[in-house]
Design a protein around this motif. Structure first.
Motif, mmCIF file in Angstrom:
data_model
loop_
_atom_site.group_PDB
_atom_site.id
_atom_site.type_symbol
_atom_site.label_atom_id
_atom_site.label_comp_id
_atom_site.label_asym_id
_atom_site.label_seq_id
_atom_site.Cartn_x
_atom_site.Cartn_y
_atom_site.Cartn_z
ATOM 1 N N ILE A 23 -3.478 3.636 -13.131
ATOM 2 C CA ILE A 23 -3.656 2.316 -12.524
ATOM 3 C C ILE A 23 -2.288 1.725 -12.192
ATOM 4 N N ARG A 24 -1.339 1.890 -13.080
ATOM 5 C CA ARG A 24 0.003 1.346 -12.842
ATOM 6 C C ARG A 24 0.625 1.939 -11.577
ATOM 7 N N GLU A 25 0.504 3.248 -11.401
ATOM 8 C CA GLU A 25 1.061 3.886 -10.193
ATOM 9 C C GLU A 25 0.359 3.366 -8.939
ATOM 10 N N MET A 26 -0.956 3.169 -9.036
ATOM 11 C CA MET A 26 -1.698 2.675 -7.881
ATOM 12 C C MET A 26 -1.312 1.231 -7.556
ATOM 13 N N THR A 27 -1.090 0.398 -8.582
ATOM 14 C CA THR A 27 -0.682 -0.989 -8.330
ATOM 15 C C THR A 27 0.728 -1.040 -7.752
ATOM 16 N N ASP A 28 1.613 -0.161 -8.223
ATOM 17 C CA ASP A 28 2.989 -0.133 -7.710
ATOM 18 C C ASP A 28 3.020 0.239 -6.227
ATOM 19 N N VAL A 29 2.214 1.219 -5.832
ATOM 20 C CA VAL A 29 2.231 1.699 -4.447
ATOM 21 C C VAL A 29 1.540 0.720 -3.503
ATOM 22 N N THR A 30 0.411 0.161 -3.926
ATOM 23 C CA THR A 30 -0.359 -0.708 -3.031
ATOM 24 C C THR A 30 0.078 -2.168 -3.076
ATOM 25 N N GLY A 31 0.664 -2.589 -4.190
ATOM 26 C CA GLY A 31 1.001 -3.995 -4.359
ATOM 27 C C GLY A 31 -0.192 -4.824 -4.816
ATOM 28 N N TRP A 32 -1.319 -4.156 -5.079
ATOM 29 C CA TRP A 32 -2.524 -4.830 -5.546
ATOM 30 C C TRP A 32 -2.442 -5.064 -7.047
ATOM 31 N N ARG A 33 -3.249 -5.994 -7.528
ATOM 32 C CA ARG A 33 -3.408 -6.194 -8.970
ATOM 33 C C ARG A 33 -4.371 -5.132 -9.500
ATOM 34 N N ALA A 34 -4.376 -4.940 -10.809
ATOM 35 C CA ALA A 34 -5.221 -3.906 -11.416
ATOM 36 C C ALA A 34 -6.697 -4.112 -11.099
#
Length: 82
Positions: A23-34
């Motif tokens: 989830i952390r990697e996905m939030t870092d790449v997209t800029g979205w919240r968890a």
């Protein structure tokens, strides 16, 4: 399928990695919240993507295990009486 320059495409790319993604990697790449990432994962699942979740040590890793089945285009489907 998502266009190549979208956040959804980036998310699919991360989920397609051999080792999966967090989830952390996905939030870092997209800029979205968890919570937005979790919502996007739920939407992908509703669209037919199979996403596995594996607990590895202290983190969960998400990975695509199956893509949605593709339906033939309308022009490829047989027409009655044709």
């Amino acid at each position: 399928m998502a266009r190549g320059d979208t956040k959804q495409a980036a998310l699919l790319g991360l989920l397609s990695c051999v080792r999966g993604t967090t989830i952390r990697e996905m939030t870092d790449v997209t800029g979205w919240r968890a919570n937005t990432v979790h919502s996007a994962l739920a939407t992908l699942r509703k669209r037919g993507w199979q996403i596995s979740v594996e607990q590895i040590e202290a983190e969960k890793r998400y990975q695509i295990t199956a893509r949605p089945e593709t339906k033939p285009a309308a022009s490829e489907q047989s027409r009655p009486g044709a």
